[in-house]
Scaffold this active site. Structure first.
Site, PDB file in Angstrom:
ATOM      1  N   ASP A 162       0.816  -1.212   0.000  1.00  0.00           N
ATOM      2  CA  ASP A 162       0.000   0.000   0.000  1.00  0.00           C
ATOM      3  C   ASP A 162       0.855   1.270   0.000  1.00  0.00           C
ATOM      4  O   ASP A 162       0.588   2.217  -0.741  1.00  0.00           O
ATOM      5  CB  ASP A 162      -0.935   0.008   1.221  1.00  0.00           C
ATOM      6  CG  ASP A 162      -1.773  -1.259   1.301  1.00  0.00           C
ATOM      7  OD1 ASP A 162      -1.841  -1.985   0.295  1.00  0.00           O
ATOM      8  OD2 ASP A 162      -2.346  -1.525   2.385  1.00  0.00           O
TER       9      ASP A 162
ATOM     10  N   TYR B  43      -5.580 -11.430  10.034  1.00  0.00           N
ATOM     11  CA  TYR B  43      -4.405 -11.012   9.253  1.00  0.00           C
ATOM     12  C   TYR B  43      -3.130 -11.470   9.955  1.00  0.00           C
ATOM     13  O   TYR B  43      -2.237 -12.058   9.342  1.00  0.00           O
ATOM     14  CB  TYR B  43      -4.419  -9.486   9.084  1.00  0.00           C
ATOM     15  CG  TYR B  43      -3.419  -8.969   8.072  1.00  0.00           C
ATOM     16  CD1 TYR B  43      -3.807  -8.671   6.770  1.00  0.00           C
ATOM     17  CD2 TYR B  43      -2.081  -8.776   8.404  1.00  0.00           C
ATOM     18  CE1 TYR B  43      -2.907  -8.187   5.836  1.00  0.00           C
ATOM     19  CE2 TYR B  43      -1.168  -8.304   7.481  1.00  0.00           C
ATOM     20  CZ  TYR B  43      -1.582  -8.003   6.204  1.00  0.00           C
ATOM     21  OH  TYR B  43      -0.677  -7.529   5.280  1.00  0.00           O
TER      22      TYR B  43
HETATM   23  C1  GLA Z   1      -3.671  -5.157   3.564  1.00  0.00           C
HETATM   24  C2  GLA Z   1      -2.215  -4.863   3.860  1.00  0.00           C
HETATM   25  C3  GLA Z   1      -1.345  -5.097   2.628  1.00  0.00           C
HETATM   26  C4  GLA Z   1      -1.625  -6.463   2.011  1.00  0.00           C
HETATM   27  C5  GLA Z   1      -3.120  -6.695   1.829  1.00  0.00           C
HETATM   28  C6  GLA Z   1      -3.436  -8.087   1.362  1.00  0.00           C
HETATM   29  O1  GLA Z   1      -4.175  -4.221   2.654  1.00  0.00           O
HETATM   30  O2  GLA Z   1      -2.054  -3.534   4.291  1.00  0.00           O
HETATM   31  O3  GLA Z   1       0.008  -4.959   2.958  1.00  0.00           O
HETATM   32  O4  GLA Z   1      -1.046  -7.492   2.789  1.00  0.00           O
HETATM   33  O5  GLA Z   1      -3.828  -6.463   3.028  1.00  0.00           O
HETATM   34  O6  GLA Z   1      -2.918  -8.295   0.101  1.00  0.00           O
END
Ligand code: GLA
Length: 393
Positions: free
Chosen positions: A167, A216
């Site tokens: 991101d 996550y």
């Molecule tokens: C979130 C995290 C990213 C990535 C996505 C899944 O957005 O901030 O770094 O791991 O999940 O692809």
């Protein structure tokens, strides 16, 4: 306008500068970044804007227009900041990381205005981090990769979300009209020109299940467990990025079932990113769409980060004429789907997906047309239609 809001908030607009950092939608390559694999996001016109001016009293003040809340601290004490567990931890964490990395930051007044919907999986947090970092640096030179890494460090080390680099990287490095293929191991980005005869739409499920955060972290741990097992079978493996399909098939039967499925998602997803980029280069929309659907199915069943609402949006979308493919995008457990469609199908798609979703869940999905925007920078105020200029430095 942000200048007026700034004046209202702080009673001045002397030496005002405005910085912008975009949100993103990820076309393919989900949960691969922290496994050092490949991702293919595009930056959005939806962005976070930060207006900044020097502060007269040695303090840094941040104010969020959306939250109508402020936080302040002595610039000289940025390194001692601790989290308070709200939005202001992003600017505070970025300030702390910058100072810790040797970028002394001046006392500043900051006004934050974001058009990236929060909790939508379009990366409002990276947009907030990167725009605040640029504002706090106030034109001081910084290597763009360092900028992305420090913003990520603020999120992992201060806010406490164990995210990957995708991101922040795309928010800094994106180019107009292109997706960005990021190799999350070498940290190299490559622009991938997007076809003119497609439209990318993000559809917001309007839900964000609480499970997301803990899941996550759990996925990162499961992937680490998988890496240990693969490393024992082949010492050359140091991340799931190194696992070939052949090794996956050889080792998987001896792994706990859940761990094997997590690994299978990451290994096959990395492959899908490469195939998607190749398909895009040869203009093969059917294959691109199918790869998105395959990605979703893998996230749904192997990685288990989807949810009922996202599955419904994807299933509905792929039944609509003119849609090449759809999948969840971002971390999962709510947020958006990303849809690839024929430009002529947009109106009809909007109507149909909205009606179906309303009927099923009683919610009206927000729909965003995603026109790939450039990465972060300073806005040139004097122009009528301010566009971003080069990164400071
Ligand atoms: C979130 C995290 C990213 C990535 C996505 C899944 O957005 O901030 O770094 O791991 O999940 O692809």
């Amino acid at each position: 306008m942000i200048r007026e809001s700034f004046r209202r908030q702080y009673g001045t607009d002397q030496k005002l500068r405005v910085f912008r950092a975009p949100g993103r939608v990820n076309l393919i390559g989900e949960h691969t970044d922290y496994n050092l694999g490949f991702v293919l996001p595009v930056a959005l016109e939806l962005a976070c804007y930060v207006a900044a001016a020097p502060s007269p009293d040695g303090r840094i003040r941040v104010h969020s227009e959306e939250k109508r809340e402020s936080r302040e601290w002595l610039a000289a004490e940025s390194v001692d900041l601790t989290p308070v567990h709200n939005w202001s931890d992003y600017p505070a964490g970025v300030a702390r990381e910058l100072v810790r990395a040797g970028y002394p930051i001046e006392p500043q007044l900051l006004l934050i205005h974001s058009t990236v919907p929060e909790g939508s999986g379009l990366s409002s947090s990276a947009a907030l981090e990167v725009s605040c970092a640029l504002a706090l640096l106030a034109g001081r030179q910084i290597d763009p990769l360092r900028l992305a890494q420090l913003c990520r460090a603020a999120e992992t080390g201060f806010v406490g979300t164990p995210c990957g680099i995708m991101d922040q990287f795309v928010s800094v490095f994106a180019r107009e009209n292109s997706a960005l293929l990021i190799d999350c191991r070498s940290l190299q980005g490559q622009t991938v020109g997007l076809l003119e005869n497609i439209e990318i739409l993000a559809v917001n499920s309007m839900v964000k299940h609480a499970l997301g955060q803990s899941a996550y972290k759990q996925r990162t741990e499961e992937c680490a467990a998988a890496v240990d097992a693969f490393h024992r079978a082949d010492p050359a493996v140091s991340s799931l990025r190194d696992v070939t399909v052949a090794l996956l098939e050889k080792v998987s039967p001896s792994l706990p079932h859940v761990i094997a499925r997590r690994a299978r998602h990451v290994v096959t997803e990395n492959e899908r990113v490469q195939l998607f980029v190749n398909a895009c280069r040869r203009g093969d929309l059917e294959s691109m769409g199918q790869l998105m659907v395959d990605s979703h199915v893998s996230l749904q069943h192997d990685y288990e980060v989807s949810c009922e609402e996202l599955d419904f949006l994807v299933d509905t979308a792929i039944g609509i004429e003119g849609v090449f493919g759809a999948r969840m995008t971002g971390g999962g457990f709510g947020g958006c789907t990303v849809n690839l469609l024929h430009p002529g199908a947009v109106g009809h798609f909007r109507r149909e997906i909205t009606a179906e979703y309303q009927e099923r869940f009683g919610l009206t999905p927000q729909i965003f047309e995603c026109h790939p925007a450039p990465g972060a920078g300073e806005l040139n105020f004097s122009e009528k239609n301010p566009g971003p200029v080069a990164l400071p430095g």
